[in-house]
Design a protein around this motif. Structure first.
Motif, PDB file in Angstrom:
ATOM      1  N   ILE A   1      -7.598   2.237   7.271  1.00 10.85           N
ATOM      2  CA  ILE A   1      -6.758   3.397   7.594  1.00 10.85           C
ATOM      3  C   ILE A   1      -7.567   4.508   8.261  1.00 10.85           C
ATOM      4  O   ILE A   1      -7.076   5.196   9.153  1.00 10.85           O
ATOM      5  CB  ILE A   1      -6.098   3.928   6.301  1.00 10.85           C
ATOM      6  CG1 ILE A   1      -5.184   2.862   5.711  1.00 10.85           C
ATOM      7  CG2 ILE A   1      -5.312   5.208   6.563  1.00 10.85           C
ATOM      8  CD1 ILE A   1      -4.050   2.429   6.600  1.00 10.85           C
TER       9      ILE A   1
ATOM     10  N   ALA B   1      -7.836  -2.900  -4.854  1.00 13.90           N
ATOM     11  CA  ALA B   1      -7.298  -1.540  -4.748  1.00 13.90           C
ATOM     12  C   ALA B   1      -6.791  -1.015  -6.089  1.00 13.90           C
ATOM     13  O   ALA B   1      -6.244   0.087  -6.150  1.00 13.90           O
ATOM     14  CB  ALA B   1      -6.167  -1.518  -3.723  1.00 13.90           C
TER      15      ALA B   1
ATOM     16  N   TRP C   1      -3.262  -2.101   9.907  1.00 12.86           N
ATOM     17  CA  TRP C   1      -2.374  -2.866   9.030  1.00 12.86           C
ATOM     18  C   TRP C   1      -2.758  -4.316   8.891  1.00 12.86           C
ATOM     19  O   TRP C   1      -2.133  -5.033   8.104  1.00 12.86           O
ATOM     20  CB  TRP C   1      -0.929  -2.723   9.484  1.00 12.86           C
ATOM     21  CG  TRP C   1      -0.442  -1.340   9.258  1.00 12.86           C
ATOM     22  CD1 TRP C   1      -0.083  -0.442  10.211  1.00 12.86           C
ATOM     23  CD2 TRP C   1      -0.293  -0.654   8.005  1.00 12.86           C
ATOM     24  NE1 TRP C   1       0.271   0.746   9.630  1.00 12.86           N
ATOM     25  CE2 TRP C   1       0.158   0.639   8.277  1.00 12.86           C
ATOM     26  CE3 TRP C   1      -0.509  -1.018   6.672  1.00 12.86           C
ATOM     27  CZ2 TRP C   1       0.409   1.579   7.289  1.00 12.86           C
ATOM     28  CZ3 TRP C   1      -0.267  -0.078   5.676  1.00 12.86           C
ATOM     29  CH2 TRP C   1       0.190   1.201   5.990  1.00 12.86           C
TER      30      TRP C   1
ATOM     31  N   TYR D   1      -6.411  -3.114   7.087  1.00  7.21           N
ATOM     32  CA  TYR D   1      -6.227  -2.030   6.108  1.00  7.21           C
ATOM     33  C   TYR D   1      -7.207  -0.884   6.321  1.00  7.21           C
ATOM     34  O   TYR D   1      -7.459  -0.097   5.419  1.00  7.21           O
ATOM     35  CB  TYR D   1      -6.372  -2.542   4.665  1.00  7.21           C
ATOM     36  CG  TYR D   1      -5.359  -3.579   4.266  1.00  7.21           C
ATOM     37  CD1 TYR D   1      -4.093  -3.613   4.815  1.00  7.21           C
ATOM     38  CD2 TYR D   1      -5.668  -4.527   3.298  1.00  7.21           C
ATOM     39  CE1 TYR D   1      -3.164  -4.556   4.439  1.00  7.21           C
ATOM     40  CE2 TYR D   1      -4.735  -5.485   2.908  1.00  7.21           C
ATOM     41  CZ  TYR D   1      -3.489  -5.491   3.481  1.00  7.21           C
ATOM     42  OH  TYR D   1      -2.570  -6.429   3.094  1.00  7.21           O
TER      43      TYR D   1
ATOM     44  N   ARG E   1     -11.290   5.609   4.362  1.00  4.13           N
ATOM     45  CA  ARG E   1     -10.147   5.149   3.563  1.00  4.13           C
ATOM     46  C   ARG E   1      -9.732   3.737   3.981  1.00  4.13           C
ATOM     47  O   ARG E   1      -9.520   3.456   5.160  1.00  4.13           O
ATOM     48  CB  ARG E   1      -8.983   6.118   3.769  1.00  4.13           C
ATOM     49  CG  ARG E   1      -7.789   5.873   2.883  1.00  4.13           C
ATOM     50  CD  ARG E   1      -6.811   7.033   3.086  1.00  4.13           C
ATOM     51  NE  ARG E   1      -5.475   6.718   2.616  1.00  4.13           N
ATOM     52  CZ  ARG E   1      -5.095   6.762   1.353  1.00  4.13           C
ATOM     53  NH1 ARG E   1      -5.965   7.109   0.431  1.00  4.13           N
ATOM     54  NH2 ARG E   1      -3.871   6.469   1.007  1.00  4.13           N
ATOM     55  N   ASN E   2      -9.673   2.856   3.003  1.00  2.00           N
ATOM     56  CA  ASN E   2      -9.258   1.475   3.232  1.00  2.00           C
ATOM     57  C   ASN E   2      -8.337   1.083   2.086  1.00  2.00           C
ATOM     58  O   ASN E   2      -8.666   1.306   0.921  1.00  2.00           O
ATOM     59  CB  ASN E   2     -10.489   0.550   3.261  1.00  2.00           C
ATOM     60  CG  ASN E   2     -10.127  -0.872   3.642  1.00  2.00           C
ATOM     61  OD1 ASN E   2      -9.294  -1.502   3.024  1.00  2.00           O
ATOM     62  ND2 ASN E   2     -10.779  -1.378   4.679  1.00  2.00           N
ATOM     63  N   LEU E   3      -7.185   0.524   2.428  1.00  8.20           N
ATOM     64  CA  LEU E   3      -6.178   0.262   1.402  1.00  8.20           C
ATOM     65  C   LEU E   3      -6.601  -0.823   0.418  1.00  8.20           C
ATOM     66  O   LEU E   3      -5.997  -0.973  -0.632  1.00  8.20           O
ATOM     67  CB  LEU E   3      -4.852  -0.110   2.052  1.00  8.20           C
ATOM     68  CG  LEU E   3      -4.186   1.024   2.832  1.00  8.20           C
ATOM     69  CD1 LEU E   3      -2.944   0.532   3.538  1.00  8.20           C
ATOM     70  CD2 LEU E   3      -3.830   2.178   1.903  1.00  8.20           C
ATOM     71  N   SER E   4      -7.631  -1.584   0.764  1.00  5.89           N
ATOM     72  CA  SER E   4      -8.088  -2.623  -0.158  1.00  5.89           C
ATOM     73  C   SER E   4      -9.065  -2.084  -1.191  1.00  5.89           C
ATOM     74  O   SER E   4      -9.498  -2.827  -2.070  1.00  5.89           O
ATOM     75  CB  SER E   4      -8.761  -3.760   0.609  1.00  5.89           C
ATOM     76  OG  SER E   4      -7.810  -4.441   1.355  1.00  5.89           O
TER      77      SER E   4
ATOM     78  N   PRO F   1       0.826  -1.216   0.000  1.00  6.15           N
ATOM     79  CA  PRO F   1       0.000   0.000   0.000  1.00  6.15           C
ATOM     80  C   PRO F   1       0.858   1.265   0.000  1.00  6.15           C
ATOM     81  O   PRO F   1       0.530   2.250  -0.671  1.00  6.15           O
ATOM     82  CB  PRO F   1      -0.817  -0.111   1.283  1.00  6.15           C
ATOM     83  CG  PRO F   1      -0.802  -1.547   1.637  1.00  6.15           C
ATOM     84  CD  PRO F   1       0.529  -2.047   1.192  1.00  6.15           C
TER      85      PRO F   1
ATOM     86  N   THR G   1       0.831   4.138  -2.908  1.00 10.63           N
ATOM     87  CA  THR G   1       0.609   5.553  -2.621  1.00 10.63           C
ATOM     88  C   THR G   1       1.740   6.405  -3.186  1.00 10.63           C
ATOM     89  O   THR G   1       1.519   7.495  -3.714  1.00 10.63           O
ATOM     90  CB  THR G   1       0.520   5.771  -1.092  1.00 10.63           C
ATOM     91  OG1 THR G   1      -0.501   4.912  -0.589  1.00 10.63           O
ATOM     92  CG2 THR G   1       0.171   7.202  -0.755  1.00 10.63           C
TER      93      THR G   1
END
Lengths: 459, 329
Positions: free
Chosen positions: B298, A125, B293, B296, B77-80, A100, A104
């Motif tokens: 965030i 993603a 983490w 994910y 916000r979620n990294l996936s 991630p 970014t």
């Protein structure tokens, strides 16, 4: 009297601005000169300089695999003049936090090794290209072990990854200790047979039949319960995202594990994780352990005396064996060189690279490519010596699936296992004294909340 | 003879004069007038210009991440998932209704205060003892600071191994001494896990305290002790009336700094217990890590970290208040 040494510092605003502007101009000129002198090699980070630069992340930390991957990269560079392959070793524990951040920063690699559950998150993603062009280059789905791509790679009508190698979880045991205790295990032992063997070989305080590894810092406990649940014919959640920890199959599997925990495991079981397996077996602290062929292969090199006393069976069977496939895979993140990345990924499967790579640590890695299941692969001395382990692995790969992938890759598996709800639940029962029903009910709520979160994002 | 003051005054008075017009430049009396006062002001205060780059850097590397974190705490916000949306206070609401969050606060306070108190006490004793050593103080100081020099992952795994219930040396020694009857899973039992990681943290952190306090001790004039002894003061009276007052500011700074570091410490706890068993050692950083983490998530992790910042500000404010009162006294 004022001397140069003690002359007071005098700087005006104009002097300061002249200094700043002069420094900026000097820096700019140096930068321009530096750019003119750049040969466009691998150190460049943008534009034309990236045309021959390929970044490859892999998780292979052992020296033999690291060196072999470098050799493969060197051969690729030779066959693709002007190309530079930069390799970065990224162990799997670091991978979930690293990609991630790289996405970014716009620094995703071109090729990476990946676990299927991580690949689904990356796909969601928007961090991955499909692997279909590489699959086509390799000859289509039939190039891989039958059924493997459906179980581990196909998602949203695309192949988001291709397995690089596979293995299957097995139950290893110390033959010497089992023989001393007067018990033996068939190749496909039942739950009762395993429980009996574990209890018979437990000699507190320093020898335990089956030391469980239930730390909340990894997913070992979750995987173990999943294998037993799978064996009982159950699952943790269905394809629609409904938690199923309150089903009889999960309860039966949990009760079995709790029985092992109370009668054949030892203190510290809630702190051990999967990486402790080798030392626990080596020290004779545990007689049984859920392993892949990897532990046997490493023992054959590092502790041959112990390796000689090790044998494997399938994981315990209730209504079916509790096979769990590990499929370390290749994927194509959205790096800077997608075309070159496809060529490199295909190159890793080339005949001169593939089986020799699997042999770098024998028994650790088994072929994902159907054509590699060949006499050449099985002729390797260690694999030949532990032929039963190799055959059990291949059978397990055919019968089993990656954890939580009963219906193929899905977005739920990673978050469910990563929530550590299963490890917390088992700790609650074994250390906190909670009863199985209430602990399962609490874990079911936690897992359902996780599943609902994902479902709401998916729409 | 020209004094520094004279020179400085000359510089100031020179910069007060209007800049001469450039040769050949057309006169434009109105167009440049608006910023002349600013330039004159800057001429008088060149130091402001010198400070601007530093302030800009500070804003870039401190204010931006903090601001970005606060912004994230109001999003999902979620990294996936590629997109995120503004969710207002939803993350805070979820965090503040999670019982595990408040349990984590309690555990973090216990972890922080007991660790810092233990480190301070042991560091103080070590510093007093080391000051009395006349020969070989250097090697001793070096030897005692070794724990501070090792990477935390090495220390965590060494301690995990020493505390292992089956092969660990701690159980063996305690059993030989008759302190326990059977091996104890120090890190695997609810009641002993937190004391075990605190003990490990005290062992790790006391050398820093010791070295800093020793440096402070060496700034206290020897004459104070000599006068006190002439007046018949004993060791405890010297400690109370000379040593502790002399170290007050050092101790204050150490306690504030170490409290912040220990409060935010993640690696020791995570590497030894993973926050277990049954969350018995799940401190706020571990709690935030699990959310951010492993899931994910965030947005929610950002909300937790903003809440952590709030708790930390309260702790530091209390410390500073106590120190200020002490100073006024």
């Amino acid at each position: 009297m004022s001397t140069p040494a003690n002359k007071p510092l005098s700087m005006s605003r104009r002097g300061f601005m002249r200094g700043v502007l002069g420094t900026a101009a000097g820096t700019g000129m140096l930068g321009a000169l530096s750019a003119c002198g750049d040969d466009g090699g691998s150190s460049s980070s943008s534009g034309e300089g990236d045309s021959g630069r390929l970044v490859f992340w892999h998780n292979y930390t052992q020296e033999a695999r690291v060196n072999f991957m470098r050799e493969v990269a060197d051969r690729f560079e030779e066959s693709h003049p002007g190309t530079t392959v930069e390799i970065e070793v990224v162990p799997f524990p670091q991978f979930p936090t690293k990609w991630p951040a790289a996405q970014t920063a716009g620094n995703l690699p071109d090729v990476t090794t990946v676990l299927p559950e991580h690949a689904v998150s990356m796909w969601q993603a928007g961090a991955l290209h499909p692997m279909d062009p590489v699959l086509e280059e390799l000859g289509g789905s039939s190039a891989f072990v039958p059924g493997l791509l459906d179980k581990a790679a196909a998602y949203e009508d695309q192949h988001i990854l291709l397995p690089h190698y596979v293995h299957n979880r097995l139950l290893a045991h110390r033959t010497d200790i089992l023989a001393d205790a007067g018990v033996s295990l068939p190749e496909r032992p039942t739950w009762d047979e395993v429980l009996t063997a574990a209890q018979a070989t437990t000699k507190e305080p320093d020898q335990f039949g089956w030391m469980l590894k239930l730390s909340a810092a990894d997913t070992g406990g979750g995987y173990l319960l999943w294998m037993l649940t799978h064996s009982a014919g159950g699952r943790f959640f269905d394809a629609d995202g409904t938690a199923m920890l309150d089903t009889p199959e999960v309860k039966r599997a949990t009760e079995f594990l709790v029985e092992i925990g109370h009668t054949a495991s030892g203190p510290g079981q809630v702190n051990y994780n999967i990486n402790d397996n080798f030392s626990l077996i080596n020290a004779g602290t545990t007689v049984l352990a859920e392993v892949s062929g990897a532990e046997i292969g490493i023992a054959a090199v590092d502790a041959p005396d112990i390796a000689d006393k090790l044998a494997t069976t399938f994981m315990p069977t209730d209504v079916r064996p509790g096979n769990l496939i590990g499929a370390v895979s290749l994927a194509l993140p959205k790096g800077k060189n997608p075309t070159l990345a496809q060529e490199f990924a295909a190159f890793l499967y080339a005949e001169e690279n593939y089986v020799p790579f699997l042999h770098t640590i024998p028994l650790f890695m088994f072929p994902a490519l159907a054509s590699a299941n060949s006499p050449e692969f099985f002729a390797e001395p260690t694999i030949a010596k532990y032929e039963a382990t190799a055959q059990q692995t291949l059978a397990g790969v055919e019968e089993g699936s990656p954890p939580g992938f009963e219906d193929g890759p899905n977005p739920y598996t990673g978050p469910v296992f990563n929530s550590h709800a299963i490890e917390q639940m088992l700790q609650n029962i074994l250390v906190g004294g909670a009863d199985v029903d209430s602990a399962l009910a609490t874990a079911n709520q936690t897992v359902q909340a996780t599943l609902d979160d994902i479902s709401s994002r998916l729409g | 003879m020209t004094s520094r003051l004279d020179s400085a005054e000359r510089i100031d008075s020179r910069s007060e004069e209007p800049a001469p017009a450039l040769a050949g430049a057309p006169p434009s009396p109105g167009s440049r007038r608006w910023y002349r006062p600013i330039l004159r002001w800057l001429d008088r205060r060149t130091h402001v210009l010198l400070v601007i780059p530093g302030v800009a850097l500070l804003l870039g590397i401190v204010a931006y991440p903090v601001g970005f974190n606060v912004w994230n705490s109001f999003t999902d916000r979620n990294l996936s998932f590629p997109t995120s949306a503004w969710v207002g206070l939803a993350n805070y609401e979820r965090v503040l209704t999670d019982a595990a969050f408040f349990s984590a606060i309690t555990r973090t306070l216990v972890w922080t205060f007991t660790s810092v108190a233990g480190q301070l006490l042991l560091g103080f004793i070590g510093a007093i003892a080391l000051q009395a050593v006349r020969r070989g103080q250097g090697p001793l100081r070096l030897g005692l600071i070794i724990p501070w020099a090792f990477p935390s992952i090495v220390l965590a795994y060494s301690w995990k191994f020493m505390l292992d219930p089956i092969v660990g040396v701690v159980n063996d020694v305690f059993m030989r001494l008759g302190l326990i009857d059977q091996p104890v899973a120090w890190l695997g039992t609810e009641s002993t896990a937190m004391p075990a990681v605190v003990a490990m943290n005290i062992w790790f952190g006391f050398p820093f305290m010791m070295v800093a306090l020793l440096a402070g001790l060496q700034t206290i004039p020897v004459e104070h002790y000599e006068s006190a002894r002439v007046d018949g003061a004993n060791f405890w009276q010297e400690l109370r009336h000379i040593t502790l007052p002399g170290l007050r500011h050092v101790i204050g700074a150490l306690v504030v700094l170490r409290s912040i570091w220990v409060f935010n410490n993640f690696d020791f706890v995570y590497l030894t217990t993973g926050g277990g068993p049954i969350r018995a050692t799940e401190t706020l950083p571990v709690y935030a890590f699990q959310i951010g983490w492993t899931n994910y998530d965030i947005g929610r992790m950002a909300a937790v970290s903003v809440a952590m910042l709030g708790v930390l500000v309260v702790i530091v404010a209390v410390y500073l208040k106590v120190l200020r009162v002490d100073k006024e006294d």
